[in-house]
Design a protein around this motif. Structure first.
Motif, PDB file in Angstrom:
ATOM      1  N   VAL A   1       0.869  -1.171   0.000  1.00 12.96           N
ATOM      2  CA  VAL A   1       0.000   0.000   0.000  1.00 12.96           C
ATOM      3  C   VAL A   1       0.907   1.222   0.000  1.00 12.96           C
ATOM      4  N   GLY A   2       0.809   2.020  -1.066  1.00 17.36           N
ATOM      5  CA  GLY A   2       1.727   3.134  -1.235  1.00 17.36           C
ATOM      6  C   GLY A   2       1.032   4.445  -1.506  1.00 17.36           C
ATOM      7  N   HIS A   3       1.765   5.339  -2.167  1.00 16.71           N
ATOM      8  CA  HIS A   3       1.312   6.725  -2.333  1.00 16.71           C
ATOM      9  C   HIS A   3       0.028   6.834  -3.147  1.00 16.71           C
ATOM     10  N   ASP A   4      -0.056   6.120  -4.243  1.00 12.21           N
ATOM     11  CA  ASP A   4      -1.224   6.242  -5.120  1.00 12.21           C
ATOM     12  C   ASP A   4      -2.195   5.085  -4.987  1.00 12.21           C
ATOM     13  N   GLY A   5      -2.031   4.255  -3.968  1.00  9.70           N
ATOM     14  CA  GLY A   5      -2.991   3.179  -3.785  1.00  9.70           C
ATOM     15  C   GLY A   5      -2.340   1.849  -3.480  1.00  9.70           C
ATOM     16  N   ILE A   6      -2.910   0.785  -4.042  1.00  6.14           N
ATOM     17  CA  ILE A   6      -2.496  -0.587  -3.773  1.00  6.14           C
ATOM     18  C   ILE A   6      -1.729  -1.109  -4.984  1.00  6.14           C
TER      19      ILE A   6
ATOM     20  N   ASP B   1      -9.017  -2.184  -9.054  1.00  7.26           N
ATOM     21  CA  ASP B   1     -10.149  -1.523  -8.399  1.00  7.26           C
ATOM     22  C   ASP B   1      -9.888  -1.507  -6.898  1.00  7.26           C
ATOM     23  N   THR B   2      -9.721  -0.311  -6.313  1.00  5.91           N
ATOM     24  CA  THR B   2      -9.435  -0.193  -4.877  1.00  5.91           C
ATOM     25  C   THR B   2     -10.663   0.202  -4.070  1.00  5.91           C
ATOM     26  N   ALA B   3     -11.832   0.156  -4.663  1.00  6.28           N
ATOM     27  CA  ALA B   3     -13.086   0.479  -3.963  1.00  6.28           C
ATOM     28  C   ALA B   3     -13.043   1.868  -3.342  1.00  6.28           C
TER      29      ALA B   3
ATOM     30  N   GLY C   1     -11.891   8.933   8.934  1.00  2.00           N
ATOM     31  CA  GLY C   1     -12.475   7.771   9.584  1.00  2.00           C
ATOM     32  C   GLY C   1     -11.773   6.493   9.168  1.00  2.00           C
ATOM     33  N   SER C   2     -12.334   5.349   9.578  1.00  3.71           N
ATOM     34  CA  SER C   2     -11.741   4.044   9.293  1.00  3.71           C
ATOM     35  C   SER C   2     -12.581   3.294   8.267  1.00  3.71           C
ATOM     36  N   GLU C   3     -11.893   2.442   7.490  1.00  2.00           N
ATOM     37  CA  GLU C   3     -12.560   1.622   6.482  1.00  2.00           C
ATOM     38  C   GLU C   3     -11.917   0.239   6.457  1.00  2.00           C
ATOM     39  N   LEU C   4     -12.722  -0.770   6.075  1.00  2.86           N
ATOM     40  CA  LEU C   4     -12.241  -2.144   5.951  1.00  2.86           C
ATOM     41  C   LEU C   4     -12.598  -2.661   4.568  1.00  2.86           C
ATOM     42  N   ARG C   5     -11.584  -3.151   3.838  1.00  3.62           N
ATOM     43  CA  ARG C   5     -11.768  -3.682   2.490  1.00  3.62           C
ATOM     44  C   ARG C   5     -11.335  -5.140   2.438  1.00  3.62           C
TER      45      ARG C   5
ATOM     46  N   TRP D   1     -11.061  -4.862  -5.035  1.00  6.56           N
ATOM     47  CA  TRP D   1     -11.419  -4.799  -3.623  1.00  6.56           C
ATOM     48  C   TRP D   1     -12.878  -4.412  -3.459  1.00  6.56           C
ATOM     49  N   ALA D   2     -13.448  -4.842  -2.347  1.00  7.50           N
ATOM     50  CA  ALA D   2     -14.811  -4.457  -1.982  1.00  7.50           C
ATOM     51  C   ALA D   2     -14.775  -3.840  -0.591  1.00  7.50           C
TER      52      ALA D   2
END
Length: 687
Positions: A547-552, A565-567, A597-601, A610-611
């Protein structure tokens, strides 16, 4: 498929750090190991009397987000109705101040990891928390007079029994103006701020408040009243000593070896004259007019007990030294100093009731020295706040919030292992372990490993790695993966953000040439710098995930490619210690906590898509996540939860662990939680 192709070698920068041998049975070499505990400790129940942060509500499964997949059928939910065990771990606490009064010792714990609390001990041995409904974080002075104890902070607090404090009014005294409080000849005196650079002395008695000296030429942080003679000093920054008389507004600068001491001076009245202690040594005077050097060793903190002067801390390991007052007044004072065993603390406060000596140290706790002993014993009523925990079949390691490293021995005692380099103790940022070995990233971003050699632990040579802040340290077989995230420096000019990187080594990374930087394809915060941010790693998935600067990003042979798709992941707001990756044999899970806030994928295809399982409305505030044995545990401010195949979160345990959970670790059927009140454990039953 995950590629087996080797990455190009990274030459690295090797620092020849000294080989340190740490013994768990003795004090080790050169103070490398210090036992902070002589026996396991069960701390008293901590009562928070000031407003504490509100806990989030438990995650709402009724509002869980719809997910268009068959779920993670390999995931095993966990149940437990047991109570979390009592906190264990190394003694400590961020005790910023300690005071010796005629009504006992008082110590203030005021750190960044838990609410402030005020503690009392009659003789410095057993401590209990005082009761008050007021905020104690800003208490600057505690004094006792004729059985009444006063504490001065945001308001004036008073106690008749020394254990329960209530707000009180002192005529003509504003608590925020109190600079120092002292008792001389059974009279209570206060130093009170007048202006930004001057103060006054007042006596407090049944008749009220009486000013006894005014127009003091400095903010009197310490003072002595001896009959009509008055000595004052700022006691914090400018260490000049002034003398005068009660009732007079005339003040004269005393003749001292140094008129301005950066670091301040403390004053003491003793049988051998007036003493002034500072980081320039100890001075002595018969009448307060002329001071001469009595002892050259630094004495930034000092107290008189049992006809001796105790002072410190002395580098490099936090020694407290002592010398009899008779020897101090003699001609060979510098040759008459004795030393207690070091307590590995850089910042100490030393006070005495005349018999015992009590010291408070940020991070390390409260220490007591009684007459005749050769060491200061840790008597802290609290455990150290912890940031990381690593357990395996043989050892249990803990890392304190301040970067101190501990291992638990067979008797349940936590031993402190310290790492010295170039005259200073290096703190640790990350730990990971296998039986018989520990791997660490220091706060200087060096990779340092330890291995067991009989009853000893040996620090291996350190290897310099990345810049910025360590964000991840993972083991896969004999491979080690280390990630670094950017950090921001604030100064007089614009804030500067720098650092990042991914480092991988084989054979446990024992040599610099074994490390490489497989970063091709990872987005850099500033193109061209070659320091791509890494916030979380999952190297044991197929493919490996960053997991980096622009996403996964997913590993594809010798490069990294972004997930399809990173949802809706907003990677721009990610920070170190707020991103977690884990996996089961069927799925991969990503938890994030940001200012939003927090999120779970969850991903069921190896991380490519990802969903979103839970968003900030249903999840609460995530502080840790752990996956092992096809289970996933998530810690929030509302407790610790087990994730079930349908995405449901169920709280485990009849209660929540105390404080904030920073790390979770599952060892067989025991779940350990590192918190800001120590380590707690819970037995779990797999569904």
């Amino acid at each position: 498929m995950r590629s087996e192709r080797a990455f190009s070698l990274f030459p690295g920068r090797s620092r020849a750090l000294p080989l340190l041998v740490a013994s768990l049975l003795t004090a080790g070499l050169g103070g490398c190991v210090v036992s902070d505990d002589d026996s396991p400790v069960t701390p008293p129940q901590l009562n928070v009397y000031e407003p504490a942060p509100e806990h989030d509500a438990p995650p709402s499964n009724d509002d869980a987000l719809p997910v268009d997949d068959d779920g993670d059928m390999a995931l095993r939910g966990v149940e437990s109705e047991q109570v979390w065990g009592e906190p264990q771990g190394p003694r400590g606490g961020d005790f910023a101040e300690v005071w010796a009064t005629s009504g006992g010792y008082y110590a203030l714990e005021r750190g960044a990891h838990r609410p402030a609390s005020l503690w009392r001990s009659e003789r410095g041995e057993a401590w209990s928390q005082v009761a008050t409904t007021q905020n104690v974080a800003n208490i600057r002075e505690v004094v006792a007079h004729r059985g009444v104890v006063f504490a001065f902070g945001e308001s004036t607090l008073r106690s008749q029994d020394g254990e329960t404090f209530e707000v009180a009014d002192l005529d003509g005294v504003r608590a925020s103006d109190v600079l120092a409080a002292r008792v001389f000849d059974d009279a209570l005196y206060l130093s009170l701020r007048d202006t930004a650079f001057s103060s006054r002395l007042a006596r407090i008695d049944d008749a009220g408040t009486t000013v006894v000296a005014e127009n003091l030429p400095t903010l009197a942080g310490d003072f002595i009243i001896d009959d009509q003679r008055v000595l004052i000093t700022e006691g914090s920054y400018h260490g000049g000593i002034y003398r005068g008389q009660l009732g007079s507004a005339q003040w004269t600068l005393a003749d001292t070896p140094e008129h301005a001491i950066n670091g301040g001076v403390d004053l003491h009245r003793s049988p051998v004259g007036y003493l002034a202690t500072s980081n320039h040594g100890t001075w002595r005077s018969e009448d307060g007019t002329h001071f001469e050097v009595a002892l050259h060793q630094e004495a930034p903190q000092a107290a008189i007990a049992d006809d001796s002067l105790y002072f410190g801390p002395l580098e490099p390991w936090g020694y407290v030294a002592h010398i009899t007052l008779d020897d101090l007044a003699g001609e060979r004072a510098n040759a008459s100093v004795s030393y207690l065993e070091p307590i590995e603390a850089d910042d100490l406060t030393i006070v005495s009731d005349g018999n015992s000596v009590v010291s408070a140290a940020m991070g390390a706790g409260i220490f007591l020295h009684g007459p005749g002993g050769d060491a200061m014993q840790n008597v802290s009523p609290l455990l150290r706040p912890l940031r990381d925990l690593s357990t395996n079949a043989s050892e249990r390691w803990a890392l304190s919030a301040r970067g101190a490293l501990f291992i638990e021995d067979a008797q349940g005692t936590w031993q402190h292992l310290s790492y010295e380099h170039e005259g200073r103790t290096l703190g640790f940022e990350r730990i990971a372990s296998v039986p018989g070995a520990l791997f660490t990233i220091t706060r200087d971003n060096d990779f340092v490993s330890l291995h067991a050699s009989g009853a000893r632990w040996i620090f291996d040579q350190g290897i310099a790695l990345g810049e910025g802040r360590s964000s991840a340290l993972e083991l896969v077989g004999d491979s080690i993966w280390a990630g670094f995230a950017p950090m921001t420096l604030h100064g007089d000019g614009p804030a500067v953000t720098f650092g990042g990187g991914l480092f991988v080594a084989q054979d446990f990374g024992q040599n610099a040439w074994q490390w490489s930087r497989p970063e091709h394809g990872l987005s850099d915060l500033y193109p061209g710098r070659g320091t791509p941010p890494v916030y979380a790693l999952l190297p044991d998935s197929d493919p490996a995930i960053v997991v980096g600067h622009d996403g996964i990003f997913l590993q594809d042979h010798d490069r990294w490619v972004p997930a399809r798709d990173t949802a809706g992941l907003n990677a721009a707001n990610l920070r170190a210690d707020q991103v977690w990756l884990t996996r089961t044999s069927r799925a991969i899970y990503l938890a994030t906590t940001t200012s939003e806030g927090s999120e779970l994928r969850r991903s069921l295809d190896g991380g490519d898509s990802w969903a979103l399982l839970h968003d900030r409305a249903t999840l609460g505030h995530v502080t840790a996540m752990e996956g092992a044995q096809d289970t996933v545990f998530i810690a929030t401010d509302a407790g610790v939860f087990s994730l079930f195949p349908n995405g449901e979160l169920r709280r485990i345990g009849a209660d929540a662990p105390p404080g904030r959970v920073s790390t979770l670790s599952l060892q067989e059927s025991t779940l350990f939680a590192a918190t800001n009140y120590g380590v707690v454990a819970l037995n779990v039953v797999f569904d």
